[in-house]
Design an enzyme around this catalytic site. Sequence first.
Site, PDB file in Angstrom:
ATOM      1  N   GLY A  77      37.284  45.111  40.097  1.00 31.47           N
ATOM      2  CA  GLY A  77      37.255  45.276  38.637  1.00 31.47           C
ATOM      3  C   GLY A  77      35.891  44.900  38.084  1.00 31.47           C
ATOM      4  O   GLY A  77      35.269  43.956  38.564  1.00 31.47           O
ATOM      5  N   ARG A 111      37.481  51.124  43.743  1.00 36.13           N
ATOM      6  CA  ARG A 111      38.230  50.649  44.905  1.00 36.13           C
ATOM      7  C   ARG A 111      37.895  51.627  46.037  1.00 36.13           C
ATOM      8  O   ARG A 111      37.641  52.797  45.784  1.00 36.13           O
ATOM      9  CB  ARG A 111      39.744  50.670  44.647  1.00 36.13           C
ATOM     10  CG  ARG A 111      40.140  50.223  43.236  1.00 36.13           C
ATOM     11  CD  ARG A 111      40.260  48.725  43.077  1.00 36.13           C
ATOM     12  NE  ARG A 111      40.436  48.391  41.658  1.00 36.13           N
ATOM     13  CZ  ARG A 111      40.416  47.170  41.166  1.00 36.13           C
ATOM     14  NH1 ARG A 111      40.210  46.132  41.925  1.00 36.13           N
ATOM     15  NH2 ARG A 111      40.585  46.944  39.893  1.00 36.13           N
ATOM     16  N   ASP A 166      38.164  38.607  44.841  1.00 31.92           N
ATOM     17  CA  ASP A 166      38.628  38.213  46.176  1.00 31.92           C
ATOM     18  C   ASP A 166      38.763  39.403  47.123  1.00 31.92           C
ATOM     19  O   ASP A 166      38.464  39.288  48.314  1.00 31.92           O
ATOM     20  CB  ASP A 166      39.931  37.402  46.089  1.00 31.92           C
ATOM     21  CG  ASP A 166      41.058  38.165  45.431  1.00 31.92           C
ATOM     22  OD1 ASP A 166      40.779  39.080  44.649  1.00 31.92           O
ATOM     23  OD2 ASP A 166      42.230  37.836  45.704  1.00 31.92           O
ATOM     24  N   THR A 174      34.316  38.409  38.515  1.00 29.01           N
ATOM     25  CA  THR A 174      35.653  38.841  38.075  1.00 29.01           C
ATOM     26  C   THR A 174      36.021  38.049  36.824  1.00 29.01           C
ATOM     27  O   THR A 174      35.713  36.852  36.740  1.00 29.01           O
ATOM     28  CB  THR A 174      36.724  38.609  39.165  1.00 29.01           C
ATOM     29  OG1 THR A 174      38.022  38.736  38.563  1.00 29.01           O
ATOM     30  CG2 THR A 174      36.636  37.248  39.828  1.00 29.01           C
ATOM     31  N   ASP A 178      38.885  37.138  36.056  1.00 31.61           N
ATOM     32  CA  ASP A 178      40.112  36.366  36.306  1.00 31.61           C
ATOM     33  C   ASP A 178      39.876  34.885  36.617  1.00 31.61           C
ATOM     34  O   ASP A 178      40.806  34.087  36.522  1.00 31.61           O
ATOM     35  CB  ASP A 178      40.896  36.991  37.464  1.00 31.61           C
ATOM     36  CG  ASP A 178      41.320  38.414  37.163  1.00 31.61           C
ATOM     37  OD1 ASP A 178      41.466  38.749  35.969  1.00 31.61           O
ATOM     38  OD2 ASP A 178      41.486  39.203  38.114  1.00 31.61           O
ATOM     39  N   ASP A 202      39.690  33.583  39.473  1.00 31.81           N
ATOM     40  CA  ASP A 202      40.707  33.258  40.481  1.00 31.81           C
ATOM     41  C   ASP A 202      40.121  33.005  41.870  1.00 31.81           C
ATOM     42  O   ASP A 202      40.831  33.056  42.871  1.00 31.81           O
ATOM     43  CB  ASP A 202      41.772  34.367  40.546  1.00 31.81           C
ATOM     44  CG  ASP A 202      41.184  35.723  40.873  1.00 31.81           C
ATOM     45  OD1 ASP A 202      39.945  35.859  40.904  1.00 31.81           O
ATOM     46  OD2 ASP A 202      41.968  36.664  41.097  1.00 31.81           O
ATOM     47  N   ARG A 230      45.495  38.004  36.553  1.00 31.87           N
ATOM     48  CA  ARG A 230      46.299  38.119  37.791  1.00 31.87           C
ATOM     49  C   ARG A 230      47.147  36.870  37.997  1.00 31.87           C
ATOM     50  O   ARG A 230      47.843  36.478  37.094  1.00 31.87           O
ATOM     51  CB  ARG A 230      45.393  38.374  38.986  1.00 31.87           C
ATOM     52  CG  ARG A 230      44.778  39.761  38.889  1.00 31.87           C
ATOM     53  CD  ARG A 230      44.157  40.137  40.180  1.00 31.87           C
ATOM     54  NE  ARG A 230      43.613  41.450  40.108  1.00 31.87           N
ATOM     55  CZ  ARG A 230      43.669  42.317  41.095  1.00 31.87           C
ATOM     56  NH1 ARG A 230      44.241  42.003  42.223  1.00 31.87           N
ATOM     57  NH2 ARG A 230      43.141  43.510  40.953  1.00 31.87           N
TER      58      ARG A 230
END
Length: 320
Positions: free
Chosen positions: A11, A72, A103, A126, A128, A130, A172
């Site tokens: 992303g 992707r 990730d 990212t 996120d 995360d 996420r």
Amino acid sequence: MRRIAVLTSGGDAPGMNACIRSVVRYAIYCGMSVYGVDRGFNGLVNDNLQLMERRSVSDIIQRGGTILKTARCMEFLTEEGQKEAARVLREHDIQGVVVIGGDGSFRGARDLAQNCGVPVIGVPGTIDNDLNYTDYTIGFDTAVNTVLSAINNLRDTMTSHDRVSIIEVMGRNCGDIAMYAGLAGGCEYMLVPEVEPDYQALAHKLNQSNRKGKTSDIILVAEGVGTADMVKEKLEGLTDVSFRTTVLGHIQRGGMPTMQDRVLASRLGVKAVDLLKKGIVNRAVGIRQNEVIDVDLTDALTAEKNFDYSLYNVANVLSL
Ligand code: ATP
């Protein structure tokens, strides 16, 4: 190392451009050649690379998204795809790759290193937040500020209509966007995947606050908990409060990167090139307590969750 490549994958996140700029300009400063890879790992598999110059990254530090594009790449999930990427890199005599992404992109980078012997450096990009080995990822700060701006707008309308707003945010399986935006935005409730939601208690609080004359609240829901509509459904049976749901969606991904993200991206890009220059490879760069760090790429992927429960408690205490 004389020749390196840089790509953005997964992303997009605001600040990726600032990081590309940093990698390109610092590598050139160090006497290296840098190739920009088109659309993440796709560009490696399909031999879509171009030599970058200082000017190739002019006027991008303030822009969201990524000038290299991102995508992707299913082919890269296979060993054949990874071997093809390694072959393309050898053909261009490229000796190291900087992978900016989340990730999934780090897993791709790790496979490229482990299965094909290509030296890599991962840079966390990212919204996120995360990736647990680093305090912050590039794009997170901007995304939180975007959510804050949406909260301000929604609060105006919700207060005028005496409604409770349920806002679904990204992240996420990580609750950081919800927690930081909730704390900074003065939200009343934050539902995050790290803490089991107690809908009975939440409904009780909403009823109490309603009785005290407070007719408008904001509930932030991290997508890892579920959808805003799901939360609304669960609460509607337990309270008479009137809800409106909003899904912020991809708005959170775009926009002009904040100072924090531009500075972080610039620092991490320089560190990535520095490591390659010294022949220190297969590392992930990050930031801890405002110090730039690097860790083994595999360790970066298995680092324990670093959700800040004490900050979450502070957010809850202040919202009472
Ligand atoms: P975000 O966190 O913003 O979604 P991400 O980097 O996690 O970013 P993914 O779509 O998970 O995004 O991964 C990006 C790309 O990385 C994939 O399209 C694929 O090419 C590669 N990739 C992901 N997982 C693996 C894996 N296990 N092995 C090899 N390559 C992978």
